[in-house]
Design a protein around this motif. Structure first.
Motif, PDB file in Angstrom:
ATOM      1  N   PRO A 185      60.519  34.390 -36.292  1.00 27.01           N
ATOM      2  CA  PRO A 185      59.768  33.736 -35.220  1.00 27.01           C
ATOM      3  C   PRO A 185      59.985  34.438 -33.892  1.00 27.01           C
ATOM      4  CG  PRO A 185      61.716  32.462 -35.775  1.00 27.01           C
ATOM      5  CD  PRO A 185      61.603  33.534 -36.815  1.00 27.01           C
ATOM      6  N   LYS A 186      58.991  34.321 -33.020  1.00 22.54           N
ATOM      7  CA  LYS A 186      59.052  34.984 -31.718  1.00 22.54           C
ATOM      8  C   LYS A 186      59.368  34.015 -30.585  1.00 22.54           C
ATOM      9  CE  LYS A 186      57.778  38.755 -30.936  1.00 22.54           C
ATOM     10  NZ  LYS A 186      58.538  40.014 -30.774  1.00 22.54           N
ATOM     11  N   LYS A 187      59.018  32.734 -30.754  1.00 21.90           N
ATOM     12  CA  LYS A 187      59.185  31.763 -29.677  1.00 21.90           C
ATOM     13  C   LYS A 187      59.716  30.466 -30.280  1.00 21.90           C
ATOM     14  CE  LYS A 187      56.694  30.067 -25.592  1.00 21.90           C
ATOM     15  NZ  LYS A 187      55.376  30.041 -24.891  1.00 21.90           N
ATOM     16  N   ILE A 188      60.944  30.138 -29.932  1.00 27.39           N
ATOM     17  CA  ILE A 188      61.646  29.034 -30.584  1.00 27.39           C
ATOM     18  C   ILE A 188      61.959  27.928 -29.573  1.00 27.39           C
ATOM     19  CG2 ILE A 188      63.653  28.398 -31.972  1.00 27.39           C
ATOM     20  CD1 ILE A 188      63.962  31.393 -32.641  1.00 27.39           C
ATOM     21  N   VAL A 189      61.788  26.685 -30.002  1.00 23.76           N
ATOM     22  CA  VAL A 189      62.211  25.525 -29.221  1.00 23.76           C
ATOM     23  C   VAL A 189      63.294  24.803 -30.020  1.00 23.76           C
ATOM     24  CG1 VAL A 189      61.520  23.247 -28.357  1.00 23.76           C
ATOM     25  CG2 VAL A 189      60.069  25.231 -27.936  1.00 23.76           C
ATOM     26  N   THR A 190      64.355  24.393 -29.346  1.00 28.19           N
ATOM     27  CA  THR A 190      65.467  23.709 -30.009  1.00 28.19           C
ATOM     28  C   THR A 190      65.513  22.246 -29.579  1.00 28.19           C
ATOM     29  OG1 THR A 190      66.978  24.448 -28.253  1.00 28.19           O
ATOM     30  CG2 THR A 190      66.856  25.788 -30.241  1.00 28.19           C
ATOM     31  N   SER A 191      65.909  21.398 -30.501  1.00 25.99           N
ATOM     32  CA  SER A 191      65.934  19.963 -30.224  1.00 25.99           C
ATOM     33  C   SER A 191      67.077  19.571 -29.315  1.00 25.99           C
ATOM     34  CB  SER A 191      66.035  19.181 -31.537  1.00 25.99           C
ATOM     35  OG  SER A 191      67.230  19.534 -32.230  1.00 25.99           O
ATOM     36  N   ASN A 192      68.176  20.328 -29.362  1.00 23.81           N
ATOM     37  CA  ASN A 192      69.331  19.951 -28.542  1.00 23.81           C
ATOM     38  C   ASN A 192      70.249  21.150 -28.316  1.00 23.81           C
ATOM     39  OD1 ASN A 192      70.519  20.243 -31.049  1.00 23.81           O
ATOM     40  ND2 ASN A 192      71.744  18.384 -30.911  1.00 23.81           N
ATOM     41  N   ALA A 193      71.337  20.895 -27.608  1.00 26.90           N
ATOM     42  CA  ALA A 193      72.241  21.970 -27.210  1.00 26.90           C
ATOM     43  C   ALA A 193      72.922  22.638 -28.400  1.00 26.90           C
ATOM     44  CB  ALA A 193      73.295  21.426 -26.244  1.00 26.90           C
ATOM     45  N   SER A 194      73.176  21.897 -29.478  1.00 25.30           N
ATOM     46  CA  SER A 194      73.876  22.495 -30.615  1.00 25.30           C
ATOM     47  C   SER A 194      73.012  23.537 -31.308  1.00 25.30           C
ATOM     48  CB  SER A 194      74.305  21.415 -31.611  1.00 25.30           C
ATOM     49  OG  SER A 194      73.190  20.758 -32.173  1.00 25.30           O
ATOM     50  N   ALA A 195      71.714  23.243 -31.460  1.00 23.21           N
ATOM     51  CA  ALA A 195      70.806  24.231 -32.053  1.00 23.21           C
ATOM     52  C   ALA A 195      70.667  25.442 -31.142  1.00 23.21           C
ATOM     53  CB  ALA A 195      69.439  23.597 -32.309  1.00 23.21           C
ATOM     54  N   LEU A 196      70.581  25.194 -29.847  1.00 23.16           N
ATOM     55  CA  LEU A 196      70.512  26.296 -28.883  1.00 23.16           C
ATOM     56  C   LEU A 196      71.758  27.164 -28.977  1.00 23.16           C
ATOM     57  CD1 LEU A 196      69.525  27.831 -26.373  1.00 23.16           C
ATOM     58  CD2 LEU A 196      70.473  25.980 -24.974  1.00 23.16           C
ATOM     59  N   GLU A 197      72.918  26.533 -29.060  1.00 26.49           N
ATOM     60  CA  GLU A 197      74.163  27.295 -29.130  1.00 26.49           C
ATOM     61  C   GLU A 197      74.206  28.186 -30.369  1.00 26.49           C
ATOM     62  OE1 GLU A 197      78.950  26.500 -29.624  1.00 26.49           O
ATOM     63  OE2 GLU A 197      77.795  25.077 -28.419  1.00 26.49           O
ATOM     64  N   LEU A 198      73.727  27.662 -31.502  1.00 25.83           N
ATOM     65  CA  LEU A 198      73.722  28.477 -32.719  1.00 25.83           C
ATOM     66  C   LEU A 198      72.868  29.732 -32.538  1.00 25.83           C
ATOM     67  CD1 LEU A 198      73.562  25.975 -35.728  1.00 25.83           C
ATOM     68  CD2 LEU A 198      75.472  27.391 -34.978  1.00 25.83           C
TER      69      LEU A 198
END
Length: 354
Positions: free
Chosen positions: A60-73
């Motif tokens: 994927p080229k453009k990702i949205v994360t539901s919360n900080a933990s997904a972002l951190e990964l």
């Protein structure tokens, strides 16, 4: 994936391509792109909590994360430059120092759950869902339907160690589910090599703890209650045996006093906690944004237990056996889950785990 995003992926992978449109070299470029995707491990198929399959032909080229933990990964995996927005953003000081600067640049699409319209209009080709079925997150808002996700060209990947926790068929007693999430994200984002490094580092830490505690029988390990202070004090929220915290506590050499509870979370009564009379209590507070604010919250949680008639005579309270650990580090899976295992083990077994 939307045609425009697919075009961008092909252009990035096929270095000899001059454009995503037509042209005399279009066939050759397409073959080069296909070969590049295959060499990066694509196509990749993943499943959701119910087993439905989603296939990615390229990263994927453009990702949205539901919360900080997904972002951190994603930051750990080196895919942070592809994150176009997040919900439940990390508070100040919540991310490790080496990730904080990049994490702070990610647009915040929602202070809590991302509004449905904003998510669908984000232009993302991937949404990472960390808490689809978590009962303790409160009202989750009007989430998009699978059909709406498809119409917007957004595919969804679940972090199963938390999002699917209640559906697990067996108790979680190790970090294999968290490791699987990291490996899955590595495959989807084309960062499998980095994912393997991260998982190897986690296993090195947990294996060391496991080796240090091998002489301590399971039934002789101290009992442990995670007190989710932010869930409220009128009725405690127990972490049950399908929750990540059960794995973290178990790997850390403790015995979750509510390990006999099926599922992820369950409201219980203070009389249930008193009956368990835990040896140790984790003062689990959510990150407040600074060490000073966190310490204040930890102090408040401890003072409640010392002054509340039902808990003031508990063994852990009378002996001051408190662990001051942010709840996110225990109940949400991630790379640092292994560090939390080690910290719990050192606190409970200081002579064995240095």
């Amino acid at each position: 994936m939307r045609p425009g995003a697919w075009c961008g992926v092909l252009a990035a992978v096929a270095l000899t391509a001059t454009a995503c449109g037509g042209g005399s070299d279009e066939g050759a470029a397409g073959k080069t792109a296909e070969a590049g995707a295959q060499s990066a491990g694509f196509p990749v198929s993943v499943t959701d909590c119910m087993g439905a399959k989603t296939t990615f032909d390229a990263a994927p080229k453009k990702i949205v994360t539901s919360n900080a933990s997904a972002l951190e990964l994603l930051l750990w995996l080196g895919a942070g430059d592809r994150v176009a927005g997040t919900g439940f953003p990390p508070g100040k000081g919540a991310l490790p120092g080496q990730l904080a600067a990049q994490g702070a640049k990610v647009p915040v699409l929602g202070r809590t759950v991302i509004p449905k319209e904003k998510l669908l209009a984000s232009g993302a080709d991937l949404y990472i869902d960390s808490f689809s079925s978590m009962k303790n997150m409160g009202k989750m808002g009007d989430a998009p339907t699978p059909e709406e996700f498809r119409a917007a060209g957004i595919r969804r990947v679940f972090l199963k160690s938390t999002a699917c926790a209640a559906m697990n068929k067996a108790p979680r007693t190790d970090l294999s589910g968290v490791e699987a999430d990291i490996e899955q994200l590595g495959k989807v984002t084309g960062t499998s090599a980095r994912a393997a490094e991260l998982v190897a580092g986690m296993r090195k830490k947990t294996d060391a703890v496991r080796g240090a505690l091998k002489s301590v029988p399971q039934d002789k390990r101290p009992s442990y209650f995670l007190f989710d202070y932010d869930a409220g004090t009128k009725q405690p929220m127990a972490v049950c045996n399908r929750q990540v915290a059960n794995a973290v506590i178990t790997e850390g050499g403790g015995r979750n006093v509510f390990a006999d509870c099926e599922g992820d979370f369950k409201p219980v009564g203070w009389e249930d906690v008193v009956a368990k009379n835990p040896d140790w209590i984790q003062l689990a507070v959510r990150n407040r944004g600074s060490a000073e604010a966190n310490d204040k919250a930890f102090d408040e949680a401890a003072e409640f237990l010392r002054s509340f008639p039902a808990t003031k005579d508990l063994k852990a309270v009378k002996e001051g056996h408190f662990l001051r650990l942010n709840s996110e580090l225990t109940t949400i899976g991630g790379v640092r889950s292994a560090d939390t295992v080690r910290e719990i083990a050192h606190t409970l077994h200081p002579d064995l785990v240095k």
